[in-house]
Design a protein around this motif. Structure first.
Motif, PDB file in Angstrom:
ATOM      1  N   THR A  72       0.192  -2.356  -8.979  1.00  0.00           N
ATOM      2  CA  THR A  72      -1.082  -1.816  -9.013  1.00  0.00           C
ATOM      3  C   THR A  72      -1.225  -0.428  -9.148  1.00  0.00           C
ATOM      4  O   THR A  72      -0.597   0.512  -8.603  1.00  0.00           O
ATOM      5  CB  THR A  72      -1.760  -2.427  -7.674  1.00  0.00           C
ATOM      6  N   SER A  73      -2.365   0.111  -9.953  1.00  0.00           N
ATOM      7  CA  SER A  73      -2.526   1.511 -10.011  1.00  0.00           C
ATOM      8  C   SER A  73      -2.744   2.020  -8.473  1.00  0.00           C
ATOM      9  O   SER A  73      -3.350   1.661  -7.615  1.00  0.00           O
ATOM     10  CB  SER A  73      -3.674   1.751 -11.045  1.00  0.00           C
TER      11      SER A  73
ATOM     12  N   TYR B 113      -8.748   2.451  -3.489  1.00  0.00           N
ATOM     13  CA  TYR B 113     -10.225   1.788  -3.729  1.00  0.00           C
ATOM     14  C   TYR B 113     -10.188   0.310  -2.702  1.00  0.00           C
ATOM     15  O   TYR B 113     -11.053   0.104  -2.186  1.00  0.00           O
ATOM     16  CB  TYR B 113     -10.764   1.333  -4.872  1.00  0.00           C
ATOM     17  N   SER B 114      -9.013  -0.115  -2.637  1.00  0.00           N
ATOM     18  CA  SER B 114      -8.821  -1.332  -2.050  1.00  0.00           C
ATOM     19  C   SER B 114      -9.401  -1.240  -0.509  1.00  0.00           C
ATOM     20  O   SER B 114      -9.956  -2.014   0.250  1.00  0.00           O
ATOM     21  CB  SER B 114      -7.703  -2.083  -2.317  1.00  0.00           C
TER      22      SER B 114
ATOM     23  N   LYS C 164     -10.607  -8.278  -7.698  1.00  0.00           N
ATOM     24  CA  LYS C 164      -9.877  -6.957  -8.457  1.00  0.00           C
ATOM     25  C   LYS C 164      -8.999  -6.349  -7.579  1.00  0.00           C
ATOM     26  O   LYS C 164      -8.215  -5.695  -7.837  1.00  0.00           O
ATOM     27  CB  LYS C 164     -10.921  -6.234  -9.287  1.00  0.00           C
ATOM     28  N   VAL C 165      -9.599  -5.999  -6.350  1.00  0.00           N
ATOM     29  CA  VAL C 165      -9.142  -4.921  -5.367  1.00  0.00           C
ATOM     30  C   VAL C 165      -8.121  -5.491  -4.263  1.00  0.00           C
ATOM     31  O   VAL C 165      -7.510  -4.768  -3.430  1.00  0.00           O
ATOM     32  CB  VAL C 165     -10.155  -4.055  -4.953  1.00  0.00           C
TER      33      VAL C 165
ATOM     34  N   ILE D 253      -6.736   1.657  -7.794  1.00  0.00           N
ATOM     35  CA  ILE D 253      -6.983   0.308  -7.125  1.00  0.00           C
ATOM     36  C   ILE D 253      -6.448   0.215  -5.580  1.00  0.00           C
ATOM     37  O   ILE D 253      -7.126  -0.390  -4.901  1.00  0.00           O
ATOM     38  CB  ILE D 253      -6.345  -0.683  -8.038  1.00  0.00           C
ATOM     39  N   LYS D 254      -5.245   0.779  -5.519  1.00  0.00           N
ATOM     40  CA  LYS D 254      -4.758   0.646  -3.978  1.00  0.00           C
ATOM     41  C   LYS D 254      -5.880   1.618  -3.093  1.00  0.00           C
ATOM     42  O   LYS D 254      -6.068   0.991  -2.012  1.00  0.00           O
ATOM     43  CB  LYS D 254      -3.358   1.285  -3.957  1.00  0.00           C
TER      44      LYS D 254
ATOM     45  N   LEU E 120     -15.363  -7.996  -7.596  1.00  0.00           N
ATOM     46  CA  LEU E 120     -14.487  -6.873  -7.133  1.00  0.00           C
ATOM     47  C   LEU E 120     -13.556  -7.334  -5.807  1.00  0.00           C
ATOM     48  O   LEU E 120     -12.671  -6.674  -5.926  1.00  0.00           O
ATOM     49  CB  LEU E 120     -15.768  -6.134  -6.341  1.00  0.00           C
TER      50      LEU E 120
ATOM     51  N   SER F 125     -19.203   4.529  -3.154  1.00  0.00           N
ATOM     52  CA  SER F 125     -18.234   4.209  -4.164  1.00  0.00           C
ATOM     53  C   SER F 125     -18.124   5.386  -5.319  1.00  0.00           C
ATOM     54  O   SER F 125     -17.151   5.762  -5.621  1.00  0.00           O
ATOM     55  CB  SER F 125     -18.299   2.890  -4.870  1.00  0.00           C
TER      56      SER F 125
ATOM     57  N   TYR G  76       0.821  -1.280   0.195  1.00  0.00           N
ATOM     58  CA  TYR G  76       0.033  -0.102   0.034  1.00  0.00           C
ATOM     59  C   TYR G  76       0.895   1.242  -0.034  1.00  0.00           C
ATOM     60  O   TYR G  76       1.273   1.724   0.945  1.00  0.00           O
ATOM     61  CB  TYR G  76      -0.913  -0.026   1.100  1.00  0.00           C
TER      62      TYR G  76
ATOM     63  N   ILE H 166      -2.811  -6.443  -3.730  1.00  0.00           N
ATOM     64  CA  ILE H 166      -2.184  -5.295  -4.012  1.00  0.00           C
ATOM     65  C   ILE H 166      -0.639  -5.453  -4.347  1.00  0.00           C
ATOM     66  O   ILE H 166      -0.072  -6.148  -3.278  1.00  0.00           O
ATOM     67  CB  ILE H 166      -2.338  -4.259  -2.612  1.00  0.00           C
TER      68      ILE H 166
END
Length: 426
Positions: free
Chosen positions: A380-381, A387-388, A372-373, A384-385, A369, A410, A131, A376
């Motif tokens: 990872t973009s 939102y995770s 996807k999230v 996404i980090k 979901l 969201s 993260y 990490i």
């Protein structure tokens, strides 16, 4: 390696057996509720063992396990407990609790399928976890951090000086600001400490007004970003156990606050009695599960058109306007038939709206979901980090209370991200 592959194949076979078992029960309308409840609890415990090397998945699995355990131990196993029993006595249909636990098993089974397949391909390595945003050299970071501090302070002061004693929408979404604040301050100890002091103040205010889940969201956002990757699994479990004791204590505090404000009765003996009576279960889960069962129970007496209309209003009117819309919240709808204390597991909403297909649909959405999230890596973009962390932080809300943070929340998160990201790019 062969032993590891053998365990994986056994695990994936077990998932599909659980899937078939729950589907057959739902088709035949024969619910072996105690067996299903025991099976779900065992499945949750197995997930803790399987994903202990990936702290992100482990932490999510730990929360799901505890929320499910609370329901299972109080309602299904060893004769259950008296906790909120009077609520459950309102159910019309004798098989509602059986149907509810089967749907919960179906949901928990489906969401782990994609993550199981993905971690098999990538050997479930612990280095798939970082993260850290890719903006280390951003020279205007101080401006953003100062702005975020001002936003937090102004919102907190507004609530304190106005004497607001309930959880407003503005304060509920404040944790999103903390997510960006902790990400942006990562690596700078002074800034992190400042935001943690502000977080403690927000937690104190939330506890004062009896809002425990709000406190949990604040704490999880800090924990996931700053501590999860550096702590060992044993430490995570120990912190969780301490959290269970603390929130049980605050649960007793909340009960007194709602009853008579006589805090002289808030004693160690009373707290220990609460533990003994509840079997270390979270009363919020038990209360929310009744609302879930009530939604399922009442849905069988309401016309399809009425249920579909509520679904359409939620995803059109409420999703955009929020509390300013004319949308009638689902717990309020079912309260016309049975008393509840609001909340409700995610499966209850979608079963009420769309039946079994609704539960399958939302399970698949969360599964995609989740996969996807939750993984990490360094590559990872940034979106996404961040939102995770949002996804993990809001899990207690959307799993136990309402789907609003999963959809409307969201949307708000994405808008805030676009604003901050746009400033960083410029």
């Amino acid at each position: 390696m062969n032993k590891r592959h053998g365990i994986y194949h056994l695990y994936i076979l077990g998932i599909f057996c659980l899937l078939i078992f729950s589907v057959i029960n739902l088709i035949r309308k024969v619910y072996y509720q105690n067996i299903v409840a025991s099976t779900l609890l065992i499945f949750n415990l197995v997930n803790l063992l399987k994903y202990r090397s990936n702290k992100n998945i482990f932490f999510v699995s730990l929360m799901l396990c505890y929320f499910n355990y609370s329901v299972i131990i109080c309602r299904y196993l060893f004769g259950g407990t008296e906790l909120l029993q009077s609520l459950y006595n309102q159910l019309y249909f004798t098989d509602t609790l059986g149907l509810s636990i089967n749907l919960l098993l179906l949901f928990n089974t489906i969401i782990y399928i994609p993550i199981c397949i993905y971690t098999k391909k990538n050997d479930d390595k612990e280095d798939m976890f970082e993260y850290k945003l890719k903006i280390e050299n951003f020279k205007y970071r101080k401006i953003i951090l100062t702005s975020l501090k001002l936003i937090i302070i102004l919102i907190l002061f507004y609530h304190v000086f106005r004497g607001i004693t309930y959880n407003t929408t503005l304060f509920e979404y404040l944790f999103i600001i903390f997510i960006f604040a902790f990400f942006m301050s990562k690596g700078e100890k002074k800034e992190k400490r400042t935001f943690e002091i502000l977080l403690v103040l927000c937690c104190i205010y939330s506890l004062y007004v009896g809002e425990r889940i709000g406190v949990l969201q604040f704490l999880i956002s800090d924990f996931v970003i700053n501590y999860l990757e550096i702590l060992k699994v044993k430490s995570i479990i120990l912190i969780t156990i301490c959290g269970i004791f603390f929130f049980t204590f605050m649960g007793v505090y909340g009960d007194i606050l709602d009853a008579n404000n006589d805090f002289s009765s808030l004693t160690i003996e009373k707290v220990w009695d609460a533990f003994s009576e509840r079997r270390f279960a979270l009363d919020t889960s038990v209360s929310a599960y009744f609302t879930t069962s009530s939604m399922i129970d009442v849905s069988r007496m309401i016309e399809d058109n009425e249920r579909l209309e509520n679904f359409k209003e939620y995803f059109s009117d409420y999703l955009i306007k929020g509390s300013k819309s004319n949308y009638k919240n689902l717990p309020i709808v079912v309260r016309e038939y049975q008393v509840n204390y609001a909340g409700g597991f995610l499966i209850g909403y979608f079963y009420y709206w769309l039946g079994i297909w609704g539960v399958i649909g939302i399970s698949l959405y969360i599964a995609i979901l989740f996969k996807k999230v939750i993984i990490i890596k360094k590559t990872t973009s940034n979106f996404i980090k961040t939102y995770s962390v949002y996804f993990i932080t809001t899990l207690p809300r959307w799993y136990l209370y309402a789907p609003s943070l999963l959809f409307r929340g969201s949307l708000i998160f994405i808008i805030i991200y676009i604003l901050i990201n746009g400033y960083v790019k410029k």
